[in-house]
Design an enzyme around this catalytic site. Structure first.
Site, short mmCIF file in Angstrom:
data_model
loop_
_atom_site.label_atom_id
_atom_site.label_comp_id
_atom_site.label_asym_id
_atom_site.label_seq_id
_atom_site.Cartn_x
_atom_site.Cartn_y
_atom_site.Cartn_z
N HIS A 153 0.85 -1.19 0.00
CA HIS A 153 0.00 0.00 0.00
C HIS A 153 0.88 1.23 0.00
O HIS A 153 1.93 1.26 0.65
CB HIS A 153 -0.93 0.00 1.22
CG HIS A 153 -2.07 0.97 1.12
ND1 HIS A 153 -1.92 2.31 1.42
CD2 HIS A 153 -3.36 0.80 0.75
CE1 HIS A 153 -3.09 2.91 1.23
NE2 HIS A 153 -3.97 2.03 0.82
N ASP B 226 -7.92 -3.94 -0.68
CA ASP B 226 -8.49 -4.05 -2.02
C ASP B 226 -8.44 -5.50 -2.52
O ASP B 226 -9.35 -5.95 -3.22
CB ASP B 226 -7.73 -3.15 -2.99
CG ASP B 226 -7.82 -1.69 -2.61
OD1 ASP B 226 -8.96 -1.22 -2.40
OD2 ASP B 226 -6.79 -1.02 -2.48
#
Length: 429
Positions: A306, A363
């Protein structure tokens, strides 16, 4: 509050003293707001080292993998709370007591319907229009239907607009889906939970009753919780930027939706599913793992690591557990889900990924869950926008509530031609 002073030495000029502000957590911030009066401003492409506002809503410590909403850790909220409980917290700053919670839920549930003329508005879109295109357009159009809550200087108007957006966004999102597949719109059911009602409007049909699966319902609620707010990201900053001009709340949220639509922001879970489709089967995973480790190969594993979190994404911890619950409950037979689970195993065990802290992020898991539930990839970012609406509204309200807020006006470093004289058409080479 300024506790210290930073001194900026400028060539050929007197030094400039800049206050250093301290927040309740995180980095100290050098206040450069008066620098322009001295004939200077800073250059920070992407605003990566610029604090654009003061906010008490969300705090992120990317190094430690911490995400707090109003001081509460995201993992506690996702497990112990529910989405509407979190909505109240984001909007009002404190968790509601029992009476406040029940009143808030009642108000949201009784305002989920949209003006019937909105159905006619949908018919102006092509059948194959992307759901995000419809969501953006319809959300902006709400200002034409609800003109009694457009005065941004009126605190009551701001609150009414906030309730309307939180209440109606699931209905509009489901309408985008139904229109795209040619099915009739399904009206909301007030006896259902926020997540359950959305699932009913998404997958229900008028000819039979839709029964909500409690495991799927809880998973959807957690997806909403984990995407509700994430500090000053691109879409939230867009909402604040639009709101700083005094634009109405529906236009501001539509602006946020447009920003979220970008593949570098809200399209991450869709990109993850596209990657799984490219891999195709478990036996091809070693090939793609090798490519991911090859610095010369442009291929990248989507859904791992991330930009903000340099450690494990705290939202992913909760989403991982939820993902496995949903897959066990639905017993979906899908080769891509097999690919996803094998990729997860490798990422959590392979020294290359562990050493670089390329763990599966939120995600990765939310995309798998939504695919297992039956939500098409074209709707993934729509659901993201649905969940993030309350965060956008909270930041919009906070900005307008702060005394002395100004219209945003970033500066630039001009690199074009200096002043030059106009040349008549007949004399140009």
């Amino acid at each position: 509050m300024a506790d210290n002073i930073a001194t900026l030495e400028l060539p050929g000029n007197d030094s400039i003293e800049l206050p250093i502000k301290e927040g309740t957590a995180g980095f100290d911030v050098i206040d450069i707001s008066k620098l322009g009066s001295k004939g200077y401003f800073t250059f920070d492409p992407g605003f990566l080292a610029t604090g654009s506002c003061e906010s008490a809503i969300t705090y992120i410590d990317g190094e430690q993998g911490v995400l707090l909403h109003r001081g509460y850790p995201i993992d506690q909220l996702a497990v112990e709370s529910d989405y509407l409980d979190l909505c109240y917290l984001l909007l009002y700053g404190e968790l509601p007591n029992k009476a406040e919670y029940e009143n808030f839920v009642y108000t949201v549930k009784t305002h989920t319907m949209v003006n019937e003329q909105l159905a006619s508005f949908f018919r102006g879109f092509r059948r194959d229009a992307h759901p995000m295109a419809m969501l953006c357009g319809v959300t902006g159009a709400l200002s034409a239907f609800y003109q009694d809550s457009l005065d941004v200087n009126d605190e009551r108007h701001r609150e009414i607009a906030a309730y309307r957006l939180v209440s109606k966004m699931p209905t509009i999102a489901a309408m985008c889906y139904k229109y795209s597949i040619g099915q009739p719109f399904v009206y909301p059911r007030n006896e259902l939970s926020y997540a359950g009602n959305f699932l009913s409007m998404m997958f229900g049909v008028p000819c039979e009753e839709y029964k909500v699966n409690p495991i799927v319902e809880r998973a959807m609620d957690r997806i909403f919780i984990l995407h509700a707010d994430h500090e000053q990201n691109a879409s939230t900053s867009t909402v604040r930027l639009a709101g700083s001009s005094g634009a109405n709340p529906f236009a501001c949220i539509a602006a946020g939706i447009a920003s979220l639509w970008g593949p570098a922001h809200g399209g991450a879970n869709e990109a993850c599913l596209n990657m799984l489709e490219e891999i195709g089967s478990v036996d091809r995973i070693p090939e793609f793992i090798a490519r991911a480790k090859d610095k010369e190969d442009p291929f990248r594993l989507m859904g791992f690591g991330h930009r903000v979190y340099k450690n494990f994404d705290p939202r992913a911890k909760v989403m991982r557990e939820t993902c496995h619950e949903v897959l066990a409950e639905l017993k979906v037979n899908d080769p891509l889900l097999d690919v996803a689970m094998e990729l997860e195993r490798i990422a959590l065990e392979d020294e290359y990924f562990v050493s670089k802290k390329l763990y599966p992020n939120v995600d990765f898991y939310s995309g798998i869950i939504m695919k297992a539930i039956g939500i098409p990839t074209s709707m993934f970012t729509v659901l993201f926008a649905l969940a993030r609406t309350v965060g956008w509204i909270a930041h919009w309200k906070e900005m307008l509530d702060q005394p002395g807020h100004k219209i945003s006006r970033p500066r630039q470093l001009y690199t074009g031609d200096p002043k030059r004289d106009f040349i008549d058409k007949d004399k140009r080479d």
